[in-house]
Design a protein around this motif. Structure first.
Motif, PDB file in Angstrom:
ATOM      1  N   LYS A  28      40.915   9.472 -31.253  1.00  0.00           N
ATOM      2  CA  LYS A  28      42.817   9.601 -31.094  1.00  0.00           C
ATOM      3  C   LYS A  28      43.130   9.412 -32.999  1.00  0.00           C
ATOM      4  O   LYS A  28      43.951  10.083 -32.890  1.00  0.00           O
ATOM      5  CB  LYS A  28      43.056   7.993 -31.038  1.00  0.00           C
ATOM      6  N   ASP A  29      42.158   8.929 -33.796  1.00  0.00           N
ATOM      7  CA  ASP A  29      42.485   8.885 -35.158  1.00  0.00           C
ATOM      8  C   ASP A  29      42.208  10.814 -35.834  1.00  0.00           C
ATOM      9  O   ASP A  29      42.237  10.344 -37.303  1.00  0.00           O
ATOM     10  CB  ASP A  29      41.778   7.932 -35.792  1.00  0.00           C
ATOM     11  N   LYS A  30      42.055  11.137 -35.234  1.00  0.00           N
ATOM     12  CA  LYS A  30      41.477  12.841 -35.972  1.00  0.00           C
ATOM     13  C   LYS A  30      40.187  13.012 -36.978  1.00  0.00           C
ATOM     14  O   LYS A  30      40.726  13.854 -37.670  1.00  0.00           O
ATOM     15  CB  LYS A  30      42.452  13.576 -36.357  1.00  0.00           C
ATOM     16  N   THR A  31      39.601  11.314 -36.237  1.00  0.00           N
ATOM     17  CA  THR A  31      38.978  11.707 -37.817  1.00  0.00           C
ATOM     18  C   THR A  31      37.451  12.326 -37.120  1.00  0.00           C
ATOM     19  O   THR A  31      36.716  12.554 -37.975  1.00  0.00           O
ATOM     20  CB  THR A  31      37.880   9.857 -38.402  1.00  0.00           C
ATOM     21  N   GLU A  32      37.220  12.445 -35.724  1.00  0.00           N
ATOM     22  CA  GLU A  32      35.841  13.389 -35.799  1.00  0.00           C
ATOM     23  C   GLU A  32      36.597  14.279 -34.388  1.00  0.00           C
ATOM     24  O   GLU A  32      37.237  13.753 -33.955  1.00  0.00           O
ATOM     25  CB  GLU A  32      34.844  12.094 -35.399  1.00  0.00           C
ATOM     26  N   LYS A  33      36.726  15.911 -34.583  1.00  0.00           N
ATOM     27  CA  LYS A  33      35.889  16.403 -33.959  1.00  0.00           C
ATOM     28  C   LYS A  33      34.928  17.228 -33.610  1.00  0.00           C
ATOM     29  O   LYS A  33      33.640  17.198 -34.018  1.00  0.00           O
ATOM     30  CB  LYS A  33      37.000  17.681 -34.931  1.00  0.00           C
ATOM     31  N   TYR A  34      35.238  17.171 -32.040  1.00  0.00           N
ATOM     32  CA  TYR A  34      33.883  18.002 -31.316  1.00  0.00           C
ATOM     33  C   TYR A  34      34.453  19.901 -30.601  1.00  0.00           C
ATOM     34  O   TYR A  34      34.672  19.677 -29.730  1.00  0.00           O
ATOM     35  CB  TYR A  34      33.460  17.762 -30.825  1.00  0.00           C
ATOM     36  N   GLY A  35      33.450  20.263 -31.194  1.00  0.00           N
ATOM     37  CA  GLY A  35      33.763  21.979 -31.262  1.00  0.00           C
ATOM     38  C   GLY A  35      33.404  22.436 -29.160  1.00  0.00           C
ATOM     39  O   GLY A  35      32.700  21.581 -29.003  1.00  0.00           O
ATOM     40  N   ILE A  36      33.931  23.566 -29.098  1.00  0.00           N
ATOM     41  CA  ILE A  36      33.204  23.937 -27.621  1.00  0.00           C
ATOM     42  C   ILE A  36      33.043  25.669 -28.306  1.00  0.00           C
ATOM     43  O   ILE A  36      34.354  26.304 -28.055  1.00  0.00           O
ATOM     44  CB  ILE A  36      34.450  23.516 -26.395  1.00  0.00           C
ATOM     45  N   ILE A  37      31.781  25.258 -27.122  1.00  0.00           N
ATOM     46  CA  ILE A  37      31.416  26.861 -27.388  1.00  0.00           C
ATOM     47  C   ILE A  37      30.526  27.332 -26.010  1.00  0.00           C
ATOM     48  O   ILE A  37      30.243  26.839 -25.387  1.00  0.00           O
ATOM     49  CB  ILE A  37      30.567  26.864 -28.643  1.00  0.00           C
TER      50      ILE A  37
END
Length: 266
Positions: A28-37
Motif C-alpha cells: 500500500k505504501d508502494k515501498t515494495e514491488k514484485y513483478g509478474i513474468i
C-alpha cells in the motif's frame, strides 16, 4: 491469475498486504514491488530473486495420471475436503497435482522455486494459479488455507529432516484452524541415503511432527493400489501390510513407488 487467493498475498519481506496492479504486486505504501513474468508473480525475497532467475533446475517427472488422479480423488474423499477449499500446493513443480485438485472444484495455488517447472506448468495447466515463491517465506497471510499439500518438497529430502521444525511451523501457520497439512514423501522406509535421495521413515516424521496433531499416517504403493482399493487404501491395516512388504523388499521401490503420508491437523 490468482483469481480467488490474491487477497491473502503478503510481501515475503515485510508481511505487508500486497495489492495487484496491471503487471505488478505492490504494498500500500508502494515501498515494495514484485513483478509478474509470463503470468507468474515473482513473490520472492529480494535476496533470492537472482537465484530464481538463474535457477537451472529441470526435472521431467514421470506421472501416472490415471492412478495419481485416483490417489488425489480418494484422498479428498477420505479427508472430506469441501469443494471450494483453498489449497496451497507447496513445491508444486509443474502443477500436476494442483490440476487434480482444481478438477475436483478446489481453489488451488501452485508455488515453487523452479522457473523451468513453473513455466512448464503454466504452459500445460494454464487454469492453475502459479507463483514463484520460497517455502521459508510463503507470501500468504497466516490462516489463509484450508489445506497445504506438500509432496516431495526437496527441503525435506535430507537425513536431518526431523530438525526442520522451524520450517514446519512456518508452513502450518498458513493454515486455518482445523486445516490440514498433507505431507507426502516417496520412500522405501530404509532411512539409508542413496545418491542424493533420503528415504524417510515413520520415526523421522514422528519426530518432525511431534509437536502437532498427527491425525493420520499411512504408507501405500503409488501404482494400482489407489485404483483398486480406493479409499480403503488409506487405512492402518493396508499401511502396515504395505510398509512391511516395502521394508523387506526395498529393492523394488522404483517399481511400486511407496508413499508415506502424514496428515497434520492444526
Amino acid at each position: 491469475m490468482i483469481s480467488d487467493c490474491y487477497k491473502y498475498l503478503i510481501s515475503p519481506k515485510s508481511n505487508k498486504k500486497l495489492i495487484k496492479g496491471e503487471d505488478i504486486f505492490f504494498t500500500k505504501d508502494k515501498t515494495e514491488k514484485y513483478g509478474i513474468i509470463n503470468n507468474i508473480p515473482i513473490l520472492l525475497p529480494q535476496s533470492k530473486i537472482n537465484d530464481y532467475m538463474k535457477n537451472t533446475y529441470k526435472a521431467d517427472f514421470v506421472y501416472f495420471k490415471k492412478t495419481d488422479c485416483a490417489f488425489i480423488k480418494n484422498l479428498v474423499l477420505k479427508l472430506k475436503l469441501a469443494k471450494g477449499s483453498f489449497i496451497l500446493d507447496l513445491g508444486a513443480g509443474e502443477g500436476v497435482y494442483s490440476s487434480f485438485f482444481y478438477n475436483m472444484g478446489m481453489n488451488v495455488v501452485a508455488l515453487d522455486f523452479s522457473k523451468y517447472m513453473l513455466e512448464k506448468g503454466q504452459k500445460n495447466n494454464s487454469f492453475v494459479d502459479f507463483i514463484a515463491g520460497d517455502a521459508h517465506s510463503i507470501p500468504f497471510a497466516n490462516n489463509s488455507f484450508d489445506v497445504i499439500f506438500c509432496s516431495g518438497l526437496s527441503l525435506f529430502n535430507t537425513e536431518h529432516v526431523k530438525n526442520e521444525t522451524k520450517l514446519v511451523h512456518h508452513i502450518i501457520s498458513k493454515l486455518r484452524k482445523k486445516g490440514y497439512l498433507i505431507f507426502i514423501a516417496s520412500t522405501n522406509l530404509s532411512g539409508k541415503m542413496r545418491n542424493s535421495w533420503y528415504p524417510v521413515t515413520f520415526q523421522d516424521l514422528d519426530g518432525l511432527f511431534s509437536s502437532y496433531n498427527i491425525k493420520y499416517k499411512w504408507f501405500i504403493p503409488r501404482l494400482i493400489i489407489p485404483l483398486v482399493l480406493k479409499q480403503h487404501a488409506f487405512s492402518n491395516r493396508s499401511s502396515i501390510f504395505f510398509s512391511i512388504i516395502v521394508k523387506f523388499f526395498s529393492f523394488i521401490h522404483r517399481k511400486i513407488r511407496g508413499r508415506i503420508i502424514y496428515v497434520i491437523e492444526k
